[in-house]
Design a protein around this motif. Sequence first.
Motif, short mmCIF file in Angstrom:
data_model
loop_
_atom_site.label_atom_id
_atom_site.label_comp_id
_atom_site.label_asym_id
_atom_site.label_seq_id
_atom_site.Cartn_x
_atom_site.Cartn_y
_atom_site.Cartn_z
N SER A 515 0.41 -0.97 0.06
CA SER A 515 -0.21 -0.01 0.20
C SER A 515 0.88 1.33 -0.28
CB SER A 515 -0.68 -0.03 0.93
OG SER A 515 -1.60 0.99 0.68
N PRO A 516 0.73 1.74 -1.02
CA PRO A 516 -0.12 2.26 -2.38
C PRO A 516 0.66 0.79 -3.19
CG PRO A 516 1.58 3.86 -2.56
CD PRO A 516 2.25 3.30 -1.35
N ARG A 517 -0.28 0.38 -3.85
CA ARG A 517 -0.09 -0.71 -5.08
C ARG A 517 0.80 -0.51 -6.03
NH1 ARG A 517 -4.50 -5.09 -5.17
NH2 ARG A 517 -5.81 -4.22 -3.71
N ALA A 518 0.69 0.72 -6.23
CA ALA A 518 1.71 1.11 -7.09
C ALA A 518 3.48 1.25 -6.23
CB ALA A 518 1.57 2.57 -7.87
N TYR A 519 3.95 -0.20 -6.60
CA TYR A 519 4.87 -0.32 -6.00
C TYR A 519 6.19 0.73 -6.46
CZ TYR A 519 8.71 -1.81 -2.80
OH TYR A 519 9.54 -2.05 -1.80
N VAL A 520 7.30 1.77 -6.26
CA VAL A 520 8.24 1.96 -6.64
C VAL A 520 9.65 1.59 -6.17
CG1 VAL A 520 9.55 5.01 -8.04
CG2 VAL A 520 6.82 3.91 -6.65
N TYR A 521 10.63 1.34 -7.26
CA TYR A 521 11.27 0.62 -7.16
C TYR A 521 12.57 1.52 -7.80
CZ TYR A 521 9.60 -4.41 -6.82
OH TYR A 521 8.50 -4.94 -6.91
N LYS A 522 13.83 2.38 -6.95
CA LYS A 522 14.64 2.90 -6.77
C LYS A 522 15.86 2.67 -7.15
CE LYS A 522 13.19 7.07 -4.43
NZ LYS A 522 13.41 7.71 -3.35
N ILE A 523 16.22 2.53 -8.94
CA ILE A 523 17.37 2.49 -9.94
C ILE A 523 18.61 2.71 -10.35
CG2 ILE A 523 15.91 1.03 -11.59
CD1 ILE A 523 18.17 -1.21 -11.60
#
Length: 557
Positions: A515-523
């Motif tokens: 939560s939130p469903r839009a999971y943000v990965y940083k790379i």
Amino acid sequence: MRRITSGVLALALAGTLAACASPATPKATASAAEDYLVFYADGQRAEALSAIERAGGSAVRTDTKLGYVLARGAGTAFTDRLDGDRAVVGVSSDRQIGFATAATGASAAGGPTGGASGGGAAAFPNASGLEEGAKGREPLAGRQWDMRMIGADKANGKAPGSKKVLVGIIDTGVDGNHPDIAPNFNRTLSRNFVTDRPNDKYGETLDGPCEVKSCKDPVDRDDDGHGTHVASTIGSPVNGLGIAGVAPNVQLVNIRAGQDSGFFFLKPSLDALTYAADIGVDVVNMSYYVDPWLFNCANNKADSKRERSEQRAIITGMQRALDYARKKGVTLISALGNGSTDLGKPKTDRDSPGYPRGDEKVRKIDNNCLNVPAESKGVISIAALGPSGRKSIYSDYGIEQADLSAPGGDSLDGKGSSPTRSILAAAPEAVLRRAQKLDKSGKPKTSEVVRDCSKGTCSYYQYLDGTSMAAPHATGVAAILISRFGKPGKGGLTLSPATVEKLLYASATKKACPSPRAYVYKIYDEELTHVCEGGKSKNGFYGRGVVDALTAATMKR
């Protein structure tokens, strides 16, 4: 198909970090006599044989179990004549069509800081302290965060699996002489369906020089290391050396279908599944995807008539082999894939056809295109998790495609980057020496490799990332369930694949979307967003839950 060399580079399969790369230019090749797998429609064997003859080809042999003819013909002219025949479902060249999906855990270790801005509580402590983790009966148990995540460390003492259960490793081979695999390795039943190929058809290096005169490696050899790692995660014994697998008492059967280079031919894949079914294997692990097409599209306008026929042959042929195995009692478990892609909404394929190297093109695709065998019917497909419990950055996902999830490693799951967040399992010493990861005395030169010399015997282990590493955790849990609930059969225990599947789902730990469903990965300097769809009981990141060895070892039917 190029092998993925790190969890980070897996993103390139989705085009995330490779948008500016120019597609390779296909190489021209003269038409010559080749071998083809000609799949015929039900009841149409005689008609297909006649069609092959009319097309100027000749039948080498017929496989009535899977419904195809191994035929020889003169390239494009031969296949073009066959493609329009009603008796022929599809035609595939008998060539390399897949690769194992794994990543070296240390290859990203010197990379950028990873992390996520999405929510979701960690299911396991931060990976930075894992080397000082809980002690276990095996010397390297403290490094096995994956086994603690699924309760396998506790399950080992309650239900370690039965010697009557056969687990098939359809992979690049298994080092049957590795000290932490040998006690459970069934050399008698193991088979190698692959002949090494030093070069591809363009003369470029493929497998490299053959290690034996026949170019057909012994059944206890793995010159790649991928299959050995998979086998170790499933069933390394509790023997006071190195690590323990999920089901440390089961028998491991090498059913090799992959080249030294990590690629797979169609025919060995079909032969491996047929053999597994015929000898009574209980569960097989398939940590690879079938290629040269990352996505197989039966009727994609972006492809030529010949290319569509080949993809139909791959879809049809593998499905027939999978169906044959399942009807014979084989539970089928597959890695979901390392493309960092929502398999329910694919848009672009930049990596097909992946063999020979250099033949790739960019094409638009949709959900009618299948990743095989992960999206084939009757297959249980596994998404990968990092040590925090998040879906691994590289792991494919999808509400329709992810059946279960399991630890597969994610070196960027936490502050900085570390190979200890990957999965530790057995590695062939010869492979590590060839890769110059050991010094002359045998001491590891890199943090991705670990040596254990307990009991005066030295053995080696390596950290790898991938859905390839997630799938064997599920396979091990399936082996526990078969050991506990299987009924005596011819030469061992039997439990229907439908029942194994039901028990796997029932024993899994349900896990809701972040939560939130839009999971943000940083790379690097980029952000990558994956959207999780579905509820706690079934969603695109975790499927029907995280596999749970302890529950499988203690549950009642």
